[in-house]
Each structure stands twice: as structure tokens, then as C-alpha cells.
Design an enzyme around this catalytic site. Structure first.
Site, PDB file in Angstrom:
ATOM      1  N   ARG A  65       0.830  -1.197   0.000  1.00 58.45           N
ATOM      2  CA  ARG A  65       0.000   0.000   0.000  1.00 58.45           C
ATOM      3  C   ARG A  65       0.865   1.248   0.000  1.00 58.45           C
ATOM      4  O   ARG A  65       1.789   1.356   0.794  1.00 58.45           O
ATOM      5  CB  ARG A  65      -0.860   0.019   1.249  1.00 58.45           C
TER       6      ARG A  65
ATOM      7  N   ASP B  95     -31.159 -11.949  -7.200  1.00 58.87           N
ATOM      8  CA  ASP B  95     -31.660 -13.292  -6.948  1.00 58.87           C
ATOM      9  C   ASP B  95     -32.506 -13.717  -8.141  1.00 58.87           C
ATOM     10  O   ASP B  95     -33.014 -12.877  -8.873  1.00 58.87           O
ATOM     11  CB  ASP B  95     -32.545 -13.297  -5.693  1.00 58.87           C
ATOM     12  N   GLU B  96     -32.712 -14.995  -8.256  1.00 63.77           N
ATOM     13  CA  GLU B  96     -33.474 -15.459  -9.426  1.00 63.77           C
ATOM     14  C   GLU B  96     -34.929 -15.028  -9.380  1.00 63.77           C
ATOM     15  O   GLU B  96     -35.589 -14.950 -10.400  1.00 63.77           O
ATOM     16  CB  GLU B  96     -33.364 -16.980  -9.551  1.00 63.77           C
TER      17      GLU B  96
ATOM     18  N   ASP C  83     -26.436 -11.942   2.808  1.00 62.34           N
ATOM     19  CA  ASP C  83     -26.704 -10.550   2.442  1.00 62.34           C
ATOM     20  C   ASP C  83     -26.590  -9.615   3.645  1.00 62.34           C
ATOM     21  O   ASP C  83     -26.129  -8.490   3.540  1.00 62.34           O
ATOM     22  CB  ASP C  83     -28.072 -10.426   1.772  1.00 62.34           C
TER      23      ASP C  83
ATOM     24  N   ARG D 146     -32.271 -15.263  10.688  1.00 60.77           N
ATOM     25  CA  ARG D 146     -31.702 -13.970  10.308  1.00 60.77           C
ATOM     26  C   ARG D 146     -31.508 -13.087  11.537  1.00 60.77           C
ATOM     27  O   ARG D 146     -30.536 -12.345  11.641  1.00 60.77           O
ATOM     28  CB  ARG D 146     -32.570 -13.293   9.253  1.00 60.77           C
TER      29      ARG D 146
END
Lengths: 737, 674
Positions: A431, A555-556, A644, A692
Site C-alpha cells: 500500500r 436473486d433469481e 446478504d 436472520r
């Protein structure tokens, strides 16, 4: 001719810089001068024959560089290795780089046995390393070694002092005169001299030590670390105390100190003088004589008055309410107050001559602290009074950035130490100083990802660049494609029609094979199927196929229109460091349960935007995969859920800001968990939800704090639902019922 | 007295007469900017010439006429350089505080010619470069001719090149300087240290505690924080003017131009060339040049002859390989030519390494990795190479850079600028006072001909109301950082903006909290490029984009009041006051320029009562107004030297705005109603 003058300026600038770097009150020295009275000064003469002067070296001499008498490079390297050992160690002479070539930067910790007396702090250091992504349990593949002997406290009067280290380490087959070893130390030496002797021979080991004296410090080899207390948290760590940028940025007190006055011994020169600058108004400098058992023996006439004044002020209150804090040396050079002041956004005024500042190899302390000179203590008040408000404002903010980036937990201190060493070993992937000294800091900017600053989401502003103008749609497919009306096919079409879409990637995470080429919709942009390992964390893997800065994660089941995608992408370009998307969720503190709660209900605020339909920078794939602890990733993989939420935690931990929600016609439904067992189908909704909520609490525990931040706003197109002809509206399709 | 009071109107003392003095001042003062620059980046900021100070008395003498000093053979010699020296151990800080205003004073010893007992010269009297260096110091405000006031002493004994001096005698000459005192606070400049056979990496002249600005330090001789590493000057670069070359691909990928390479290195490089063909060019000394052609200006590869240093511009990367010394003059040539240096010199301390971010402008390769050079360089993305070639970076440094969401409890201060529309003013006060987060209301009374209404007549509101009477009817009064403003957030609101609801204002404040470094306002405006007229145009129609918000109703950070009042560039502030217009556009420019960020427009468009009109009716007046506003944009863009405004296509609404959801459950239901 002109260039030469420029050059001369640069050279003079060198001397100027030198002035700039005076240990003493650097700021005051920058005072610029009133205009000179003409004809008073006797200047350097303008020699009549100055154009005839010879150059300091003729070009021939410069280019031939000492002629042909030269040592061979190899011989030079070899002789160097023999000369520069021990106190003159450098990486190129004392470190075996070849150990790091095959397996990369791997760190081995000698296994800690039950009977080893290891302090709490050392245990935290070891735990931090073991939880880091560099840990290996196999010494064969290790590049760096950490002892299981607690070397933190080397004051031989201390109960923590470990005896006979020399004998122990000599018995280690891996020791090899300390080569490629890293030794941590907080306290060295003892009364009365506090020499920096560790009481054992560290050989060629790298020393990461607090209170480092410059003369003992081997530049580019050792690492100066901050002194931290037993209570310093292992991870997470408290936020800084600055919660607003007041202007003018001055607090109740200008300058404060509260601490011991040494009447005798090392460090007493400064500690015994601090009371002189106390004015009882905006400069509070309080000392007490009470320390040690026999303080009354040395007691002088000031002591009683000072001791009673001392009790009138609370240290914490002073920390909160002072613009500057004096950080004098104690018996040793470093002190706890350094980190305390940093956290409190009380600008450190260092009075500790010869202290090699923590992580000085990478941190530019001139942006956040005043490095004073003990000899000029009495000038400190006027020095700080003269500091411009703009600078104070910037300094205060910089203290907070540094505190949170490198110091607020033992884990960060250890990680910073390791990353500094790693940057030395892998010079190509290291860096620049800019990265270390700019938000979000070196630990969150992975050089393996890129060394080009424009590839990161954070630096566009300072860099004058902007992210690339296209995005990659990244769809995770978990169910087989059987019918033409499946949402994923519609989604592909809608997304591919966006003018900003560069390509579509389908992450195939289904047992059944993907449909053949011809069964996918015809799109103007390339569509590629990637085969995943059917883990949810796969969706955040840094696939090389993602060629754009922006990723549209889908998402599908997601349903989006081209307009929605277009608008969201344009918004993302303004906020490339955040998640910008559609489905929002919120967390809240559930006081009845004493834990975090999760809600998907419609609320007036939100703290997460789900990656079922969101834009974010592709860098976060690298960060997710490479910097998060493996434990967290395997947790989400086991649950097949929460990845997510974890991504939201990660991004908010980096930005300290909420995600951004944009206009959406339809509201997203929380998708049922994929691949659920059939028997559990009924209760799966509830299970999914409570999982969740558990995730939220587990993540908060892992991070050590709750990084999510609430937002109350949504970004809509400028003319959204305004009473003006739809023909004037660029995103008119967003408004159709 | 504080020095800071001065720096607003005084540039760096070093170059008192140049346009970019503020810029330079900040470069030198804040290393934050320095970090972003590299050596040649700085060249661009330094002046191309210095005017000589004709008003000063200047001696006109020849160098040959300077007094001769004979050094007895037994005159004292200083100790060798002390490797443990640091500022706090070897530097006398007390010398530097003599004058409370002028902290640093540099004294230059007068020029002498030193000879030994036999009358033999100790060194060349002075070189061209050292003379210019001393002239530059002498022309600066750091200079003093009073040895008693000096903090730093610069001997006029020229030690730039160790090969041109006699070491022992030079040391003796140093030791007899009037204030030598073991070299304390003495600064020596050296570019070519060491000599055969082992070429020390620092000046061999015994110099005791003197500071050294040296070219070619190694990590073992460099005393961090005490010495300064400087580049080795190449006189060649001064003779040749090279054209500017923009970033982009070059003919050669790697170029080596040094003539005196060790055979081992040369064979490594030749192997590299053999492997990679034409993209690598390894040059050497020309052997068959015709008479009179200076060999230093030519390089050869086989039979091909190239001009040096011009050929450096043909390559993307140029090798700077250590020779007998670590510091190489070729580094200066390479940087000057805009070629990216590949520095191969283990343990070398790069010039100004403590402040320059060399990783952003060069590639450092360990000597052992030389054979892998090609693949290492190939792994660097093209965009990064171009950035290295540019050698400088834009540097927006947002003064409010820390991401903070200020606590809601702090509230905001509303500032109403008013002249004489008392009735409307009172309505505004009443409306604004309903906003929950209002913490104080400040009325700026801009009418000097009339006193504000009596206290009893003002609306009774729940927060403190203060009236500030101004001494002049100026628009900039609205942006003054009044002490009465105790909150971070300021709501600037005109005395006729009565159409904003309490929900809208409260929501605006909440949005500001999430974007405290931006202007957050209600009516949005746009600037456009008028291709026909070739200039900027102001746009207030219904557009899909915004780049400004009007400060007739906008939240912003109090810091920007300071900025507007004390740091507005050029004559904008006075211009605005004189024209009684465009203070809002000026504020938009200012904030965008310093933060690099766009404004946030909140809530749907309302029919504002032509908030920016100074005259009320009539299309023609309206058009004049637009023309005037367009002029403002053009004027400001030229003063700022850039167009800082950022265009965006979004505005902020409450999360549930217009969503199909019970209104009473929404935090801000009353939004957008007319």
C-alpha cells in the site's frame, strides 16, 4: 537554466523539509516572516563571475559513477548480510524472504501449552493471529513465527516476568537465531533506568514494541506499537468520541494534562515541569505527587496544594472537554494516555523526545498530533493557540480515523503489525502511504486486489476519477430452469436492456445442470454461466469474470424493470462505496430481549439493502472473501442464509454509513431459503426469519459492535411523481402504476 | 503573536512574488498535500525563475577576490558524523526561538578560500549549484545576516561532491567556523558522497553533529528525522528542454540508459532484452562517435545512436540502477522526461522519502529480482501506469471528511435574511418554529434605514429568537459565521419562503444529518453548457438533473459560513455583494469545490414564488435575471479555474414517500402538498 533553478529550489526545499521535521513545535516554526526592510540585510553576493563557476560535477563524472572499480552485486549482498546483524538488522539482511515465497504470508504461532503462563493481553494477541487469514498451524509453510512465551512484560520486578527465556528459545528447533520471528513487547526495563533490554537475546527477530526509543529502533525492520491496557478489547472496540464537527472546533479547555509528577528519576525533567503551564482557565495541567510507596519522602512544597487541585478535576471529563491533550513521557516513552487521547479526539501534544511513534512506518502523525519537544514545554501553550481552526478540525477527524482504523482493538493493532510486515515482503503488492493515511485505512484496502487506487470504491474523490460506466449483472440461480415464464428469464431480459449493462453472469448453484445455450434468452450483452459450489458465500466470490467496477447482484426471483436498473446505477455512480439497491430491511434494539431484532416490515427507516437486488462495488467481493474471518463465512454457508446481512455489515463497517435505497415499483418479498428440506417447508418462513435475527446478533458479536446505520431517505428521480408531463421525465416508467 | 493571522494574505516567504503562492504555502505547510506529489510533481509548482531583489544592496565582487584562510596542519578536526544524532539529542532548539515572530532564521557563512599550510587549495571555492542554492536561501525570508539570531547555519564550504575536496582539510575548515560548536545546527549539502574503493553512502568529511542533506543515503547511514535525502542533481537536465509528454503507451516498455553498469547487471539486462525483444532497450556508451560530439548526450545500442536524455521519453519505464553509489543522477533525468523510474538499489533511501509517496510514482525492485523485472512490470495495470506517468494527483481534501451522522438532538439554527418584508418574515418565523428540531432562530436584519420591529411585536416561539443588525446591506451577511450559531446545521431561509411544511423542513434536516458535508436544499437548479454560445448557462426549468440548490431554503454545515466569509476565492464575495445577486450560486461552487460532492435536493418540486427573483412581475425581468445568473456561473467558473458543480439525477424523499401505505404511519406524511 530554468530547470536548474527549479532544481536548486528543490534542494533548498530539502533543508526546508528538515526544518519542518524538527522535533520541536513544528507549527510555530512555520511562522512566516514580515517583509524585510530593504537594504538592511547583507545578502549572499551576486558574484560578477557566477556564470563562469564550474558545475559541482561534470556530466561525464556523474554518468560514469566512479568508473569501473566496483564490487560485484552478489558479493556486496553477501558481505552486507554478514555485517548488518542484530542491532543493525534490516529486512534484507536478517529476514529469510524465501520462506514466504511458496505459501505466501503465513503466520505460525507456537502452540500454547496449559502450563505456559500467558497474560490476558498476550492471549489476545495470539487469538487475533489465530483468527486472522494469515494463520497457519503448519510451521513448514510459515513465513513468520510467533512465540508462545509471553514477552509483553519484561520488567523483571513484575509478576508477569517470564524467566529463562534464553534457555527456552534455544531449545526451539524453529528458533534459528530468531530469524523470521516476531516478538511483541509492551514493557521493557525497570527502575531506575528503564533500559529497553528485554532480558533475553532476540537475535534476528523483528521486535514489535511499545515505547520504542529511536536509537534502538531498527527502521524498516522493527515496529513500534502503542501501549494498550489489559482492558483493551480483543476485537471490535469502541468508536471514537467525536460525534460532531463543531465549528469553531475548540472545546472548553484548550490544553489539559492530569497525571503524576515525578520528583526524581528518569522522565522527571518533563513531569516535574508540567505544572508551570497550568493557568486554571483554559490550560489545565494538574500533577500529583502521590505515587509509589514512599512518595512522602520526596515531597516538596508544591505537593499539598497540587494534590488537592488534582482531585478537583476528573480525567475523563478533561479528555472529553479539551482540544489538546499533553502526552508526556512517563518513566517509559509511551503511555496509555496516547490511545485515550486519540479515542477522545483530544489532539495529542507529544512530549516524549526520541519516541518512535506507533506504526510510524506507515502512519503520518503530522496530520493528527503535535510532536513537541520536551525542552520547549513552555512554548506549548502558544504553539497550540496558534494552530489554525481548519487544522484543528482536520486533526480531530484524523485522530478518529486512526483510532478506529488501527488502534481500537488488540486485533487491529496486531493486524496492522502483520500488514506492515507483509507490505515489506511483497513490495509489488503493497500500500502506498496515501492508503494508510486515508479513510478507510490500510487494513480495509487489500493490495492483493489491486495497487491502482482507481480500482477501489473509496478514493475517487481525492483521485479525481469516477468508476467505470458499466455494470455486471450477477444472478444467483438455485432452481432449474423448466419453464419459459420463470422470473429469472424475464429478469435477464429486463437487465440486459439497460444501456449500462456490460454483461450478465449467472452463478449456477443448482444440482441440475444449467439449460443449454439456446434456452437462455437472447440478449445484446454476453451471458456467461459460472458454476458455483452451491454455497451462499459463493455469490460474493471475486470472480475474475466480473470486469466492471459495479456489480448488480440479483436473486433469481427478483423482478426489476430496465428503468429501475438504469436509475439505480446512475445513483450508484454517485455513491460507489455504498450498497445501492431496492429491498430494504432494518435492525433495532429489542430491549425486552436485550438483543438485536430484525424486521422486514415497512418502516420509516432502514439499515440494510438486500443483495437480492443491489448495486455495489466489485471490491466488496474481495473484501468479503479475503478479509472476513473464515468462521463467519462458514456460518452463513451452514445456514444457507444471512450472506446478504453479512455483506451489509461489512460495507457499513467500512463506510460507517447506511446503504442507499432507490425507487422501486414493486416491493420485494423476502425470499424463502433455498434448498430447504421438504418436511420443514411449513415452518421454514419462521425459521428463516429467526435465523436472520440470530445472524444479526452473531455478526454483531463477531464484529465487536453493531456497524449498521439507519437511514430515513430514499433517492428518487428528480421529477419523480411531480406534476409535470411524463414526457419530460427521464425515468417515467418508474411511475406507471 | 500568532503566525496564523498572517497566512491568509501572505504566501511562502521563499518565493514572495508568485501567483501560486497560496498553493505553495499549503504544499509546504501541510505534508498532506506533499504526500500526493513526487519530486517532479513539485517542480511544477515551483517558480520558473526568481526575480532578483533589486532593491537590496548586493555586493558585486568576483569569486576570486574572496579572502584566503590558511589552515594550520594541526588545526582541530571534528568528530566523525554521529550516527545516533537526532533532533532531541544533537540539535539546539533554543537557538530557534530568538524572535517570537520569525522562528526560523538561516545564516550563511561568508565565502572564503581555504588553503593548507603550503598554500594548496582545500577544495574548489564554490560550484555553480552551491552558489545558486545559497542565493536561493539568501533571497528567502528565512535568511538572516545576523549570526546571533540564526537557528540554522549553512557553511559556504562546498561539499556537494566529495571527490572535489580534501577530506581532512575540509573538516578542519568546518571546525574553524565561528559558530561551529561541534556542528550543532549546521546544515551541509552533499550529493556525491563516498569515494573509492568502498563508496560510503554518506559524506566522509568528519562533521560531528552537523545535519546532512545528502544524496545516496542507505538505511544504515540515514538518521531518520535528522538527515534529509535529496536527489542527485543532473546538470544535463538543465541544459535540455524536453517537451511535455502526456501519459500513454511509449515505444519501449523498459529502457536502460546508464553507461557505467556493473557487468553483472548488464548481462542481466541483456538477458532481459534477449527474452523480450524490441520492447526492451538497453543502451550503452557510444564507442565510435565523431570528434566534438559530447558523449554524455548520446547513447548507443549496437550501431544505433540515440540522443540522451530525449530517448528517455520514448519509454514507459526507465531503469535507475545503483552504481558505486546508491543515488544516481539518472533519476533526475528520468523524472524530468516523464518516464516511470524502476529503482533497483537495495537499502537506498529515496529522495524526500519521508514525505513523498514513492510507491505512487515509481517501481522499486530488489536487486535479486532483476531477472523478473519484465513480468513484475507487466502486471501493473495500464491505468496505474498512466497515473504514475502523470506524477501528480488531484487533491480534493474535504474539510469534513470523517463520516459522521451528527446527533439529532443538536438540532439546527435557522437564519432568515430580511430587509423590510416584516409580515412575510413573521409568517416564516411562525412556520419554521413548528419544526421539531429547530433549536434557535436568527434574523439577520439587513436594513440600516429602519429598525427591526419592537420585541413585543415578534411572534412568540418556543426557541430563542435573536435579531442581528448588520451595518451594511450585503448579501454575504447571510453567510456570516455568527457566534450565535451553536449548532452544526444551519438552515438558510428567505423571508418569503412560507410554502415549506414542517415535515418537509424536518425531513430536510434528517437528510442533512446523513450528508453533513453537502448543501441539502429544496429548489434545485442546473448549469448547462451552451454549445452555441460556448459558455455556461443557468437553468431553472423542470429538468431531470440538478447541480445546485438555492440557499433560499437549504441546510448546510456552519463550517461553510467560515469558508464563504474568509476563504472565498478571488473577488467573488465582493462581486456578489456589489451585484446583489448569486450568493447562492457562489455557495454552491464553494462547497462543491472543497468537497467534490454534489448537492442533495430534497422533496418534490413546489411552486416557489419565484424565489430568486429580485423584481416580481414581467417576463423580460425574468429573462434578465436568467442572463445575470448565467453570467455568475461563467464568472465563478473562471475564478475557480474549473467547473466544480456536479450533476446528479436524484433527489431525496422519505423512505415511504408515495408508497401505498397508511399515511398516518409515515414519519413525514405532509410532503409535496402544495
Amino acid at each position: 537554466m530554468q530547470t536548474r533553478k527549479k532544481y536548486i529550489f528543490i534542494t533548498f526545499f530539502a533543508s526546508w523539509l528538515l526544518l519542518f521535521y524538527f522535533g520541536g513545535d513544528q507549527i510555530k516554526r512555520l511562522a512566516f516572516l514580515s517583509r524585510k526592510k530593504a537594504a538592511v540585510l547583507k545578502n549572499w553576493p551576486r558574484w560578477t563571475d557566477r556564470s563562469l563557476l564550474k558545475s559541482f560535477a561534470d556530466p561525464e563524472e556523474l554518468q560514469s559513477d566512479g568508473g569501473h572499480h566496483k564490487q560485484s552485486a552478489k558479493a556486496r549482498r553477501e558481505s552486507r548480510i554478514n555485517i548488518y546483524k542484530h542491532s543493525r538488522c534490516r529486512m534484507e539482511t536478517c529476514f529469510d524472504f524465501s520462506r514466504c515465497e511458496k505459501h505466501g504470508f503465513k503466520v505460525f504461532v507456537y502452540p500454547v501449552e496449559r502450563e505456559d503462563p500467558v497474560s490476558e493481553s498476550y492471549l489476545k494477541i495470539i487469538t487475533s493471529i489465530e483468527e486472522s487469514r494469515y494463520y497457519t498451524s503448519n510451521p513448514e509453510e510459515a513465513c513468520l513465527f510467533i512465540l508462545n512465551i509471553d514477552t509483553l512484560d519484561r520488567d523483571h520486578l513484575s509478576i508477569q516476568y517470564v524467566h529463562n527465556i534464553n534457555n527456552k528459545i534455544q531449545g526451539f528447533p524453529l528458533w534459528n537465531d530468531g530469524q523470521n520471528h516476531l516478538i511483541f513487547n509492551l514493557y521493557s526495563g525497570t527502575w531506575p533506568n528503564y533500559t529497553e533490554d528485554l532480558g533475553f537475546d532476540i537475535g534476528q527477530a523483528i521486535l514489535a514494541k511499545a515505547s520504542f526509543y529511536v536509537e534502538n529502533f531498527r527502521p524498516g525492520f522493527d515496529i513500534s506499537i502503542p501501549l494498550f491496557s489489559k482492558e483493551h478489547p480483543q476485537k471490535g472496540g469502541e468508536r471514537g468520541w467525536l460525534y460532531q464537527n463543531s465549528v469553531p472546533p475548540k472545546k472548553k479547555y484548550m490544553l489539559a494534562f492530569k497525571g503524576k509528577r515525578y520528583l526524581t528519576g528518569i522522565g522527571s525533567d518533563t513531569r516535574n515541569a508540567l505544572h508551570h503551564i497550568h493557568n486554571g482557565k483554559d490550560i489545565i495541567s494538574l500533577t500529583t505527587c502521590k505515587h509509589g510507596k514512599d512518595w512522602e519522602k520526596h515531597k516538596d512544597t508544591r505537593c499539598d496544594k497540587d494534590n488537592s487541585d488534582y482531585e478537583k478535576f476528573d480525567y475523563q471529563e478533561l479528555l472529553h472537554n479539551s482540544t489538546f491533550c499533553i502526552i508526556p513521557r512517563g518513566r517509559r516513552l509511551g503511555s496509555f494516555r496516547f490511545l485515550e487521547a486519540l479515542q477522545a479526539a483530544c489532539i495529542p501534544v507529544l512530549l516524549s523526545n526520541g519516541w518512535e511513534l506507533p506504526f510510524s512506518e506507515v502512519i503520518d502523525w503530522s496530520k493528527s498530533a503535535i510532536v513537541g519537544d520536551e525542552r520547549l514545554l513552555l512554548q506549548i501553550p502558544s504553539t497550540v493557540r496558534c494552530l489554525h481552526s481548519d487544522k484543528i478540525l482536520a486533526f480531530q477527524q484524523q485522530t478518529q480515523f486512526l483510532w478506529e482504523a488501527y488502534f481500537s482493538s488488540v486485533e487491529k493493532i496486531v493486524q496492522t503489525t502483520l500488514e506492515i510486515i507483509k507490505d515489506r515482503l511483497f513490495h509489488r503488492e503493497s500500500r502506498p502511504k496515501f492508503v494508510w493515511n486515508t479513510l478507510p485505512g490500510g487494513l480495509l484496502a487489500l493490495p492483493e486486489y489491486s495497487t491502482h487506487l482507481g480500482d477501489f470504491p473509496f478514493y475517487h474523490l481525492q483521485h479525481g476519477s469516477s468508476p467505470s460506466g458499466k455494470f455486471t449483472a450477477f444472478i444467483r440461480a438455485v432452481s432449474p430452469v423448466v419453464s419459459l415464464s420463470q422470473p429469472i428469464l424475464k429478469l435477464i431480459q429486463a437487465v440486459s436492456r439497460s444501456q449500462h449493462c456490460a454483461q450478465i453472469l449467472v452463478l449456477w448453484s443448482c444440482e441440475k445442470p444449467p439449460p443449454p445455450r439456446g434456452r437462455w434468452p437472447q440478449t445484446a450483452v454476453p451471458l456467461t454461466v459460472i458454476h458455483g459450489r452451491r454455497k451462499v458465500s459463493d455469490r460474493f466470490f471475486p470472480y475474475s469474470a466480473i470486469g466492471t467496477d459495479a456489480v448488480l447482484s440479483l436473486d433469481e426471483h427478483t423482478s426489476l424493470s430496465t428503468s429501475e436498473v438504469d436509475f439505480a446505477f446512475v445513483v450508484w455512480r454517485s455513491f460507489p462505496d455504498r450498497i445501492v439497491g431496492f429491498p430494504m430491511r432494518s435492525h433495532f434494539w429489542d430491549s425486552s430481549q436485550s438483543q438485536w431484532g430484525y424486521t422486514s416490515k415497512w418502516t420509516n427507516e432502514f439499515s440494510m439493502v438486500l443483495t437480492a437486488a443491489a448495486f455495489y462495488h466489485r471490491y466488496y467481493h474481495s473484501l468479503f472473501t479475503n478479509s472476513l474471518p473464515a468462521g463467519l463465512r462458514s456460518l452463513v454457508d451452514q445456514l444457507s442464509n444471512c450472506e446478504d446481512i453479512l455483506m451489509n455489515f461489512l460495507v457499513s463497517a467500512v463506510t460507517k454509513l447506511p446503504p442507499i435505497k432507490v425507487t422501486q415499483k414493486k416491493q420485494h418479498q423476502e425470499a424463502a431459503p433455498q434448498q430447504m428440506p421438504k418436511s420443514a417447508a411449513v415452518s421454514s418462513g419462521n425459521l428463516h426469519f429467526s435465523q436472520r435475527q440470530d445472524c444479526l446478533n452473531q455478526f454483531a458479536a463477531w464484529f465487536g459492535y453493531m456497524p449498521l446505520v439507519h437511514s430515513q431517505l430514499r433517492l428518487d428521480p428528480v421529477l419523480f411523481k411531480d406534476q409535470v408531463s411524463v414526457l419530460r421525465k427521464k425515468y417515467r416508467h418508474l411511475e406507471k402504476p | 503573536m500568532c503566525a496564523s493571522a498572517k497566512y491568509n494574505n501572505r504566501g511562502p516567504a521563499l518565493i514572495p512574488r508568485m501567483k501560486t503562492k497560496h498553493r505553495i504555502y499549503y504544499i509546504t505547510l501541510f505534508s498532506i498535500v506533499l504526500l500526493g506529489l513526487i519530486a517532479t510533481g513539485m517542480f511544477q509548482f515551483w517558480p520558473h525563475s526568481i526575480e532578483s531583489s533589486s532593491d537590496w544592496t548586493v555586493e558585486k565582487r568576483s569569486v576570486h577576490d574572496v579572502p584566503v584562510i590558511k589552515l594550520p596542519a594541526d588545526s582541530p578536526i571534528p568528530e566523525r558524523g554521529d550516527l545516533s544524532c537526532r533532533m532531541h539529542t544533537c540539535f539546539d532548539v533554543y537557538r530557534c526561538g530568538f524572535n517570537p515572530k520569525n522562528k526560523i532564521k538561516v545564516y550563511i557563512y561568508s565565502l572564503k578560500k581555504y588553503v593548507d599550510e603550503y598554500g594548496m587549495l582545500v577544495s574548489n571555492t564554490i560550484s555553480r549549484e552551491y552558489n545558486e542554492l545559497l542565493t536561493a536561501i539568501s533571497d528567502s525570508d528565512f535568511y538572516t545576516d545576523d549570526v546571533n539570531r540564526a537557528c540554522l547555519f549553512v557553511p559556504s564550504i562546498d561539499v556537494l561532491n566529495q571527490n572535489t575536496l580534501r577530506i581532512k582539510e575540509t573538516a578542519q575548515a568546518l571546525a574553524q567556523l565561528s559558530r561551529w560548536d561541534r556542528g550543532t545546527n549546521h546544515l551541509l549539502f552533499n550529493m556525491l558522497p563516498g569515494g573509492p574503493p568502498d563508496y560510503n553512502t554518506a559524506l566522509d568529511v568528519p562533521r560531528d553533529r552537523a545535519l546532512l542533506a545528502g544524496g545516496g543515503f542507505s538505511t544504515w547511514t540515514y538518521r531518520q528525522g535528522y538527515d534529509v535525502s535529496i536527489p542527485v542533481y543532473s546538470p544535463l537536465s538543465a541544459e535540455v528542454e524536453l517537451p511535455e509528454r502526456g501519459p500513454g503507451p511509449r515505444r519501449y516498455f523498459i529502457l536502460s540508459s546508464q553507461m557505467a553498469l556493473h557487468p553483472e547487471y548488464r548481462s542481466d539486462l541483456e538477458a532481459l532484452q534477449a527474452e523480450n525483444g524490441e520492447s526492451v532497450l538497453i543502451l550503452d556508451k557510444c564507442t565510435n562517435l565523431s570528434e566534438g560530439v559530447p558523449s554524455v548526450r548520446k547513447r548507443c545500442h549496437k550501431n544505433q545512436v540515440f540522443d540522451y536524455p530525449q530517448v528517455l521519453q520514448e519509454a514507459t519505464f526507465c531503469i535507475v540502477l545503483r552504481g558505486a553509489r546508491l543515488g544516481q543522477a539518472v533519476l533526475s533525468d528520468v523524472l524530468q522526461a516523464g518516464c516511470v523510474p524502476i529503482v533497483i538499489a537495495d537499502s537506498y533511501i529515496l529522495p524526500f522519502s519521508e514525505v513523498l509517496d514513492w510507491k505512487r510514482a515509481s517501481v522499486v525492485i530488489p536487486e535479486e529480482k532483476m531477472p523478473e523485472m519484465y513480468s513484475i512490470l507487466q502486471s501493473i495495470p495500464q491505468r496505474q501506469i498512466e497515473e504514475m506517468q502523470r506524477q501528480k494527483w488531484s487533491s480534493v481534501s474535504n474539510p469534513l471528511f470523517l463520516p459522521l451522522i451528527p446527533p439529532q438532538s443538536q438540532g439546527f439554527t435557522a437564519i432568515v435574511l430580511t430587509y423590510d418584508r416584516v409580515e412575510s418574515l413573521f409568517r416564516v418565523i411562525t412556520e419554521v418554529s413548528k419544526v421539531p428540531s429547530l433549536s434557535k432562530l436568527l434574523v439577520v436584519w439587513n436594513n440600516q434605514n429602519k429598525n427591526p420591529p419592537e420585541d413585543s411585536l415578534w411572534p412568540k416561539i418556543r426557541v430563542p429568537l435573536k435579531v442581528v443588525k448588520t451595518t451594511e446591506n450585503k448579501l454575504s451577511n447571510r453567510f456570516f459565521p455568527y457566534d450565535e450559531i451553536e449548532t452544526e446545521a444551519v438552515l438558510a431561509i428567505d423571508d418569503d419562503i412560507i410554502m415549506l411544511t414542517s415535515d418537509e423542513l424536518q425531513f430536510g434536516y434528517e437528510v442533512w444529518r446523513e450528508f453533513p458535508d453537502r448543501l441539502v436544499g429544496y429548489p434545485g437548479r442546473l448549469h448547462l453548457w451552451d454549445h452555441e454560445m460556448n459558455k455556461w448557462k443557468y437553468e431553472s426549468e423542470w429538468t431531470n438533473e440538478v447541480s445546485m440548490v438555492l440557499t433560499g431554503a437549504a441546510f448546510y454545515h456552519k463550517y461553510f459560513n467560515y469558508l464563504y466569509t474568509y476563504k472565498m476565492p478571488g473577488d467573488i464575495k465582493n462581486w456578489v455583494d456589489a451585484h446583489m445577486n448569486c450568493e447562492d450560486i457562489a455557495m454552491n461552487f464553494l462547497v462543491a469545490n472543497v468537497t467534490g460532492k454534489a448537492v442533495i435536493k430534497v422533496t418534490p418540486r413546489k411552486k416557489f414564488k419565484c424565489p430568486e427573483c429580485t423584481a416580481i412581475d414581467g417576463l423580460s425581468l425574468d429573462q434578465t435575471h436568467m442572463v445575470e445568473r448565467s453570467e455568475c456561473i461563467n464568472k465563478f467558473a473562471s475564478v475557480f479555474g474549473t467547473m466544480p458543480l456536479k450533476v446528479v439525477e436524484h433527489r431525496a424523499d422519505p423512505v415511504l414517500y408515495k408508497d401505498d401505505f397508511p399515511e398516518k404511519l409515515k414519519s413525514f406524511p405532509n410532503i409535496g402538498s402544495l
